[in-house]
Design an enzyme around this catalytic site. Structure first.
Site, short mmCIF file in Angstrom:
data_model
loop_
_atom_site.label_atom_id
_atom_site.label_comp_id
_atom_site.label_asym_id
_atom_site.label_seq_id
_atom_site.Cartn_x
_atom_site.Cartn_y
_atom_site.Cartn_z
N GLY A 46 0.84 -1.19 0.00
CA GLY A 46 0.00 0.00 0.00
C GLY A 46 0.88 1.23 0.00
N GLN A 51 3.22 9.70 1.35
CA GLN A 51 4.51 9.00 1.34
C GLN A 51 5.38 9.37 0.14
OE1 GLN A 51 2.50 5.03 2.21
NE2 GLN A 51 4.44 4.87 3.32
N CYS A 88 5.95 -0.04 7.69
CA CYS A 88 5.61 1.07 6.82
C CYS A 88 6.84 1.48 6.00
CB CYS A 88 5.14 2.25 7.68
SG CYS A 88 4.70 3.70 6.73
N LEU A 89 6.64 1.72 4.71
CA LEU A 89 7.76 2.13 3.85
C LEU A 89 8.38 3.44 4.33
CD1 LEU A 89 6.23 1.36 0.34
CD2 LEU A 89 7.92 0.00 1.57
N HIS A 130 -4.34 1.17 7.82
CA HIS A 130 -3.00 1.77 7.79
C HIS A 130 -2.95 2.94 6.79
CE1 HIS A 130 1.56 1.28 7.97
NE2 HIS A 130 1.41 2.04 6.91
N GLU A 131 -3.51 2.71 5.59
CA GLU A 131 -3.43 3.74 4.54
C GLU A 131 -4.38 4.91 4.82
OE1 GLU A 131 -0.91 3.56 2.69
OE2 GLU A 131 -0.45 1.47 3.08
N HIS A 134 -2.70 7.15 7.13
CA HIS A 134 -1.75 8.04 6.44
C HIS A 134 -2.46 9.30 5.94
CE1 HIS A 134 2.20 6.23 6.18
NE2 HIS A 134 1.74 5.09 5.74
ZN LIG Z 1 2.68 3.27 5.83
#
Ligand SMILES: [Zn+2]
Length: 163
Positions: A46, A51, A88-89, A130-131, A134
Site C-alpha cells: 500500500g 509518502q 511502513c515504507l 494503515h493507509e 496516512h
Molecule cells: Zn505506511
C-alpha cells in the site's frame, strides 16, 4: 510513468492530514500510475500520497489479491480484532506487532470519482486502516506504546545510518 522518492519519518507531510482530492482528471490518473509503480518498486502492499510528499487524501493498494485506488477514504465501521506485524515504507519497514480490527468497511472514491464501499478482513482490512491513517496524517507507530514506538524508531534510525 515514474518512480517517486519515498518520504520518511519525521517529514511533516506524513504527520498532517491530507487535502481532499477534488479533480478526477488525467493528472490524477497519472499520479495513481506513479504511485502503483513506486509501491511495486519498493515491494510495498500500500502507498499513500503523503509518502511521496503530497498532502492529498489518496492511497493505492495491492494487498491479499485486492488492488484498488482510494481517494478521500473513510473507515465507516470496524469489527473484531486481529494481531499481526505491521510495517511502513516511511519507517524503513521496521516491523511491530500491532492489534487492529479484524474487519473494516472502507468508503472512498475511485480514480473516476465514483464512490464505493468495500468490506474486507485480515491483511486487506489492516491495509485499509494503515493507509487511511496516512491520509489523516497518522503513522502506525502512533498506535504503539511509547516504549515500543521508541524501539521501532531506534531501529529505523540505525537502518537509516547504515544506508
Ligand atoms: Zn505506511
Amino acid at each position: 510513468m515514474a518512480i517517486r522518492a519515498i518520504v520518511e519519518y519525521p517529514d511533516p507531510v506524513l504527520l498532517s492530514p491530507g487535502l481532499p482530492v477534488e479533480s478526477f482528471d488525467s493528472e490524477l490518473e497519472s499520479l495513481v500510475r506513479d504511485m502503483f509503480e513506486t509501491m511495486y518498486d519498493a515491494r510495498g502492499v500500500g502507498l499513500a500520497a503523503q509518502q511521496i510528499g503530497l498532502s492529498l487524501r489518496l492511497f493505492v493498494m495491492d494487498c491479499d489479491g485486492i488492488k484498488l485506488v482510494a481517494a478521500n477514504p473513510e473507515i465507516i465501521s470496524v469489527a473484531g480484532e486481529q494481531s499481526g506485524e505491521e510495517g511502513c515504507l516511511s519507517v524503513a519497514r521496521v516491523p511491530a506487532e500491532l492489534k487492529r480490527p479484524e474487519r473494516a468497511i472502507l468508503r472512498a472514491q475511485d480514480v473516476k470519482g465514483k464512490t464505493f464501499e468495500r468490506e474486507e478482513s485480515g491483511l486487506a482490512a489492516r491495509c485499509f486502516l494503515h493507509e487511511t491513517d496516512h491520509c489523516d496524517g497518522k503513522l502506525f507507530i502512533r498506535h504503539l506504546s511509547p516504549l515500543r514506538r521508541d524501539l521501532v524508531l531506534r531501529k529505523f534510525r540505525k537502518l537509516k545510518q547504515s544506508r
